[in-house]
Each structure stands twice: as structure tokens, then as C-alpha cells.
Design an enzyme around this catalytic site. Structure first.
Site, PDB file in Angstrom:
ATOM      1  N   THR A   1      17.567 -16.927 -11.570  1.00  0.00           N
ATOM      2  CA  THR A   1      16.748 -17.738 -12.485  1.00  0.00           C
ATOM      3  C   THR A   1      15.257 -17.515 -12.271  1.00  0.00           C
ATOM      4  OG1 THR A   1      18.423 -19.447 -12.737  1.00  0.00           O
ATOM      5  CG2 THR A   1      16.131 -20.106 -13.116  1.00  0.00           C
TER       6      THR A   1
ATOM      7  N   HIS B   1     -34.620 -28.625  -7.326  1.00  0.00           N
ATOM      8  CA  HIS B   1     -34.498 -30.022  -6.888  1.00  0.00           C
ATOM      9  C   HIS B   1     -34.851 -31.005  -8.003  1.00  0.00           C
ATOM     10  CE1 HIS B   1     -34.060 -28.575  -2.724  1.00  0.00           C
ATOM     11  NE2 HIS B   1     -35.078 -27.778  -2.986  1.00  0.00           N
TER      12      HIS B   1
ATOM     13  N   SER C   1     -23.840 -41.787 -31.785  1.00  0.00           N
ATOM     14  CA  SER C   1     -23.520 -43.122 -31.288  1.00  0.00           C
ATOM     15  C   SER C   1     -22.996 -43.977 -32.427  1.00  0.00           C
ATOM     16  CB  SER C   1     -24.771 -43.774 -30.681  1.00  0.00           C
ATOM     17  OG  SER C   1     -24.558 -45.147 -30.438  1.00  0.00           O
TER      18      SER C   1
ATOM     19  N   LYS D   1     -29.311 -41.447 -32.343  1.00  0.00           N
ATOM     20  CA  LYS D   1     -28.875 -40.584 -31.242  1.00  0.00           C
ATOM     21  C   LYS D   1     -28.384 -39.218 -31.723  1.00  0.00           C
ATOM     22  CE  LYS D   1     -28.693 -41.515 -27.453  1.00  0.00           C
ATOM     23  NZ  LYS D   1     -27.652 -42.219 -26.698  1.00  0.00           N
ATOM     24  N   ARG D   2     -28.894 -38.158 -31.054  1.00  0.00           N
ATOM     25  CA  ARG D   2     -28.379 -36.791 -31.243  1.00  0.00           C
ATOM     26  C   ARG D   2     -27.920 -36.322 -29.870  1.00  0.00           C
ATOM     27  NH1 ARG D   2     -32.293 -33.802 -35.661  1.00  0.00           N
ATOM     28  NH2 ARG D   2     -31.530 -31.944 -34.561  1.00  0.00           N
TER      29      ARG D   2
END
Length: 453
Positions: free
Chosen positions: A108, A155, A278, A284-285
């Protein structure tokens, strides 16, 4: 009824490419089992182990449409065996003398493992095609933005100026290496499995290796050196490469998310009217596609780790981890393919805001090129003295929110070594991009040919 995003009719357009979905469909799986039995019969007929007309009859009847999927599903549950019901049903379909030679000498795991390899082989072709297209798109964008200067960040803070093309060339180099890894890995993990019950080929030992060689050749796979029933390093290697590919795709997506932040605004993943960021804030994009990709990358990388767990095997057969491969390999391939597809679309329509890059280059009022000023001053006073002197005026400029140029020109110690024009020249960000353009060309030269098959 769907139970996950992979097979959901609602989510499938976001998470999985349709081409890869077909690779791991039940129909494809069943056909690959049949293909293995055909390849085995043809190999055995070639060495005279079974009659040629038997192999031909098996090949003629090997079409998944002749097998009842519901019978297979119920049979696997009833027998608790992953393959015996398929053997029985295919035997019925072939019928007569030929039906009695199906699965001759195999176990198998031979058929199950080889089928997974055939899925990987097909999935790899899909991924390579996607990656080559992605590589080509990235290479062209890197050239287009070879001189698009932007802040480089370390950073999370402004470091030195770089170009957008340079940033993309780094992505290119990773994608190119992934293509190379997939190509090189073929010889290690695209291997057929035909070894018999304990891997010794005792069932047909006289012709065993010859049959194995022909079986693998018939399927377009390599012949293993020895049984790999308990060697799962090939799948672990493949899973590792997939996890790395997904990691690179996720990194690119994450970088776009960060550069699309309102305070930065240097790149957008692309926008068209009707796209909604949203449910409650109409303005909102959001980088929604990139966010989906980062999310699925995490799923891929967690699931790919199962490949390492499966390397711990017991004796000559161990099904406890073997079965995880039927789950995690399709998942990581489908999600990674979906991620590449989404990011291909993002790269084809993403928006570059050069004016915001220009604005951000001057955000720190010259501090982004303090190194350039320091190294020039170092020619006169030594590198460490120069560092201390430029550190002093840099911190003053930062604390007083004044330009580095203004504060430097007031510093008598520095100005005793440098002219005003010299200071101005070395505080222009676009004059300090190092070897960005040359490095882009090096990357282009190395990987451009990899865009083609």
C-alpha cells in the site's frame, strides 16, 4: 459542505489558486493511484512478469470516472484501510484475468507514497511557473525603480538612503534561489516508491530492481537507491522549500503593509473603486491582500514543520506520521500558490508614491546621511574623532528639531576642516545611495534567465 478556507466556496478566491486546487482534488488523487498501477503493470509486462495484454487492459481501464467516489469514501471508513477498497473496485472495473494482476508485488505504501510524489511533481510545476512570472515582474520593477530613492530603515528607524529597486532586487534574489532549490531538489524527492511489504522487494526479487526502474521511468520519476518507506527526508526538504517560498512572499507582503502605513505612505498594494477597507470607517484603504498573505504564510510555516516530525519513523513501516503528509503537503502547496497569486496581482497594480518618499527622505532634516558627512570629515581627523564630532551635532539637531546642515555650519571644529559647499554636498540624500544601481544590475544578470522554463 466546506470545513476550511482551502475548500470553502466563500474564501477560496482569496486563499488558494484554482490551478493548485485541481492538483490536489479527489479526482486527481484517484487518477494518480490508477496511474501508479498502470505504470507498475507496464513495467512488469516489459520484464515478462505479467502478460503484455494484461498490462494493456489495465491501462485501457484506468480512468477515475469509472470508479464510484462514494464507494471509495465509504470503503475507506469501513475497512479503515487507505487503499484496499480502491484495489477491489479497480479490479472489478478491469475484470477477468487482467484484474487479478493489479497491484502485483506492491504494498500500500508504495502506491500511496508514489501518488504523493506525483502530486508534488505537478504542484512543483505550478509553483515554478508562478515563481518565474513573479520573478520577471519583480526584475522589471527593480529596473523601473532603480533610481527611485527612499529612506532605508534599520531597527524601524531611518538608516541610509536606498532605492526602491534595490529593495526589490533583494526580493528577486530570494525568489531566484527558491526556483533553484526546487529545481535541484527534484533529484532527491521526486522518486517513485516500489519496494514491497518490508522494502526488500521479496515479492518479485528476481526482477525487483528492473521493475522498480521501469515503474519510476513510466511515471517520470527517479529511482531511489534504497527503500524510502521510513525515509521522509525528501518530503521534509520539499516542505522546507515551500515554507521558505511562503516566507519570502509573506515578507514582501509585510513590507508593503509597513510602507503603506499612513505615517509613511510610500507604497500602496493597489486600489480600485469598490474595494472596502473597513465596515465602519469609509476612508480606510487597508492592505487587505497583503494581510491575507502574511496570515497564510504563518499557517504554511507551522504545517511544514510536520515534515520534520515525520522523519522519526519506527522499524520498517510507521503510519503514525506518514498519514500527516496527505494533509500538510496539499495545504502548504495550495496556500503558498494562493499567496504567490495574490502577490502577483499586488505587484501588477501597486502604487508608488515618490513624493512621499521625497518627503520622508528629508523628515530627519539631513540626519539620514550623517554617515556620509562623518566619513568625509574622517579623512581629516580620523574616523573615531569624526564619529564623535558628527554625533554631537546630530544629537543637537535632533533635540532642537533643526537641520543637520544648520547645526553643522555653526560648529567651528567641523568647519575648520570642511567648506560650506562640501558639507551641503554630503548632506544630500540622493547623493548617497552607494552601489544600489550596480547591485540591481548584478541581480538582474544572475536571475533574468530563470524567468524562462
Amino acid at each position: 459542505m466546506a470545513s476550511s478556507v482551502i475548500d470553502s466556496e466563500l474564501y477560496r478566491g482569496i486563499y488558494v489558486s484554482e490551478e493548485m486546487r485541481k492538483v490536489f482534488s479527489d479526482e486527481s488523487l484517484l487518477q494518480k493511484w490508477l496511474d501508479c498501477w498502470v505504470a507498475l503493470a507496464e513495467a512488469e509486462a516489459e520484464v515478462g512478469l505479467i502478460p503484455e495484454e494484461v498490462a494493456q487492459e489495465i491501462a485501457n481501464k484506468a480512468n477515475y470516472r469509472s470508479i464510484d467516489m462514494e464507494v471509495i469514501r465509504k470503503g475507506i471508513v469501513d475497512t479503515t484501510h487507505p487503499l484496499i477498497v480502491q484495489i477491489r473496485e479497480f479490479t472489478k472495473v478491469v475484470g477477468g484475468k487482467a484484474g487479478q494482476f493489479i497491484h502485483w508485488g506492491a504494498t500500500t505504501q508504495d502506491i500511496m507514497d508514489t501518488t504523493v510524489v506525483l502530486q508534488i511533481k505537478e504542484a512543483q510545476d505550478v509553483l515554478l511557473s508562478q515563481l518565474r512570472k513573479f520573478l520577471d515582474t519583480l526584475l522589471n520593477l527593480a529596473q523601473e525603480h532603480k533610481n527611485t530613492v527612499m529612506p532605508g530603515r534599520t531597527h524601524g528607524q531611518h538608516a541610509l538612503p536606498v532605492t526602491l529597486g534595490y529593495k526589490m532586487a533583494i526580493w528577486v534574489d530570494e525568489i531566484g534561489k527558491h526556483i533553484e532549490r526546487l529545481e535541484e531538489g527534484k533529484k532527491r524527492y521526486l522518486l517513485g516508491s516500489f519496494s514491497g511489504a518490508a522494502g526488500t522487494l521479496a515479492s518479485i526479487s528476481e526482477n525487483g530492481l528492473a521493475v522498480q526502474e521501469l515503474y519510476c521511468k513510466n511515471l517520470g520519476l527517479g529511482q531511489p537507491t534504497i527503500t524510502w518507506h521510513t525515509q521522509r527526508d525528501g518530503f521534509a526538504e520539499f516542505a522546507s522549500i515551500i515554507a521558505m517560498i511562503s516566507g519570502t512572499i509573506g515578507k514582501i507582503a509585510n513590507e508593503i503593509i509597513n510602507l503603506q502605513k499612513s505615517e509613511i505612505g510610500e507604497i500602496e498594494e493597489g486600489f480600485k473603486m469598490g474595494q472596502v477597507g473597513s465596515s465602519t470607517m469609509p476612508h480606510k484603504r487597508n492592505p487587505m491582500l497583503c494581510e491575507y498573505v502574511v496570515g497564510l504564510t504563518r499557517i504554511v510555516q507551522r504545517n511544514a514543520s510536520l515534515g520534520f516530525d515525520a522523519m522519526i519513523q519506527e522499524h520498517e513501516r510507521d503510519m503514525t506520521f506518514w498519514t500527516t503528509e496527505w494533509s500538510y503537503i496539499p495545504q502548504i502547496c495550495m496556500l503558498t500558490s494562493g499567496g504567490i497569486e495574490q502577490m502577483q496581482g499586488v505587484l501588477e497594480r501597486f502604487i508608488v508614491h515618490k513624493e512621499h518618499m521625497e518627503r520622508n527622505l528629508n523628515l530627519l532634516k539631513g540626519l539620514i546621511v550623517s554617515e556620509n558627512l562623518m566619513l568625509t570629515l574622517g579623512k581629516y581627523v580620523g574616523r573615531q574623532n569624526a564619529h564623535d564630532m558628527i554625533y554631537k551635532v546630530s544629537m543637537q539637531a535632533f533635540e532642537e528639531n533643526r537641520s543637520l546642515l544648520e547645526v553643522t555650519l555653526e560648529d567651528k571644529d567641523i568647519m575648520s576642516h570642511m567648506s560650506e559647499q562640501e558639507v551641503k554636498e554630503h548632506l544630500r540624500p540622493k547623493n548617497y545611495i552607494g552601489l544600489c544601481t550596480e547591485l540591481i544590475d548584478r541581480v538582474d544578470k544572475k536571475w533574468r534567465s530563470f524567468c524562462r522554463t
